[in-house]
Design an enzyme around this catalytic site. Structure first.
Site, mmCIF file in Angstrom:
data_model
loop_
_atom_site.group_PDB
_atom_site.id
_atom_site.type_symbol
_atom_site.label_atom_id
_atom_site.label_comp_id
_atom_site.label_asym_id
_atom_site.label_seq_id
_atom_site.Cartn_x
_atom_site.Cartn_y
_atom_site.Cartn_z
ATOM 1 N N THR A 176 -30.323 -43.640 85.773
ATOM 2 C CA THR A 176 -32.026 -43.502 85.828
ATOM 3 C C THR A 176 -31.994 -42.537 84.636
ATOM 4 O O THR A 176 -31.794 -41.894 83.917
ATOM 5 C CB THR A 176 -32.665 -42.641 87.116
ATOM 6 O OG1 THR A 176 -32.334 -43.265 88.207
ATOM 7 C CG2 THR A 176 -34.280 -42.578 87.102
ATOM 8 N N ASP A 207 -35.569 -45.067 94.614
ATOM 9 C CA ASP A 207 -36.441 -43.759 94.946
ATOM 10 C C ASP A 207 -37.248 -43.693 93.589
ATOM 11 O O ASP A 207 -38.341 -43.492 93.871
ATOM 12 C CB ASP A 207 -35.685 -42.495 94.874
ATOM 13 C CG ASP A 207 -34.898 -42.003 93.802
ATOM 14 O OD1 ASP A 207 -33.716 -42.819 93.651
ATOM 15 O OD2 ASP A 207 -35.423 -41.373 93.241
#
Length: 306
Positions: A176, A207
């Site tokens: 990420t 998330d």
């Protein structure tokens, strides 16, 4: 493994910026493709965001520009070069949040060249917070650059997926990118973008686009961006938990981050990394994974962790 905490005191620039490019460790195929040139990618992205802040720009502008640079760099798991799903597709997630409580996010984006700008458009141009699989017509209506889904797929990521599916390589759960900043007006913002986990089920959402899980910001307190095993970050509401510890218990930034990792990640047997900037400009980089890509400035130098 033990948690690593890097705690950097505020400098005298009047602003602060820190970014991450994922936690866990390099993907071997990508290292070979780019000759290990992660440090330059991190440094250039940091310089782009810092230039915005130096010119008096907002924290939101700075984190979006920083993340855009990482999305455009195929070394990192966001935008072009994102990890691929089990079917070989790129499904991209992103979120931006400002310290005044506004947020925008997208999940399973397929044609917006820079998902971070699409997330910002959700914040600024719509009445919503999260859009899933936004239509091409909507992307065009907001004036964002579009590309073919094939643009995001690189040879290195195809090789990675093949090796994971053949069980020659363990699936990475940590890719990420993100950035957090506080500007000269004291405003904070956070932005996070990802291609998710290599070989994940089509349609899986982690998330990153979940406000309070992978991304959170509140003026006067903190901005947070996370990377790691997304399901655990969702269950632990990790980015908001850090803010809550600071707001309600008076914990300082480093203490709040360390406590959240211990309780919500270690307690679930999960690994990952966190970057955070406090309202006064303090920067924290933390991870309980073997490594983490990040860039931040100390009073003396720019540091790029690879």
């Amino acid at each position: 493994m033990p948690t690593t905490i890097i705690d950097v005191a505020p400098g005298d620039a009047g602003y602060a910026l820190v970014l991450h490019g994922g936690a866990g460790g390099r993907i071997e195929e990508l290292s070979l493709e780019a000759h290990g040139d992660y440090t330059r990618g991190l440094s250039e992205a940091h310089a782009a965001g810092a230039a915005v802040l130096e010119a008096g720009g907002s924290a939101l502008d700075a984190v979006c520009e920083t993340v855009r640079r990482l999305e455009d760099n195929p070394l990192f798991n966001a935008g072009r070069g994102a990890a691929l799903t089990a079917s070989g597709a790129a499904e991209l997630d992103a979120c931006v949040m400002t310290g005044d409580g506004r947020a925008g996010a997208v999940a399973v984006s397929r044609t917006a060249k820079n998902p971070v700008f699409l997330a910002r458009a959700v914040l600024e141009e719509s009445d919503h917070v999260l859009l899933v699989s936004p239509r091409d017509e909507q992307v065009r209506e907001w004036g964002l650059e579009q590309v073919s889904p094939d643009y995001f797929v690189t040879q290195a990521r195809q090789l990675q997926l093949t090796n994971v599916q053949a069980k020659r390589l363990e699936a990475s759960r940590h890719g990420t990118v993100g950035a957090v900043a506080v500007d000269r007006e004291g405003r904070v913002a956070a932005a996070t973008s990802t291609g998710g986990m290599v070989n994940q089920r089509d349609g899986r959402v982690g998330d990153t686009p979940i406000v309070g899980a992978g991304t959170y910001a509140r003026d006067g307190v903190v901005a947070v961006s996370c990377t790691g095993e997304g399901e655990s970050f969702i269950e632990g509401v990790v980015s908001h938990d850090i803010c809550a510890r600071m707001r309600y218990t008076g914990a300082d930034l480093a203490t709040a981050v360390a406590a959240t990792i211990e309780t919500e990640l270690d307690g679930r047997g999960a690994t990952g990394g966190i970057i955070a900037v406090g309202a006064e400009g303090r920067v924290v980089v933390a991870h309980n994974s073997p490594a983490m890509f990040a860039a931040y400035r100390t009073p003396f130098e720019l540091v790029a962790l690879t």
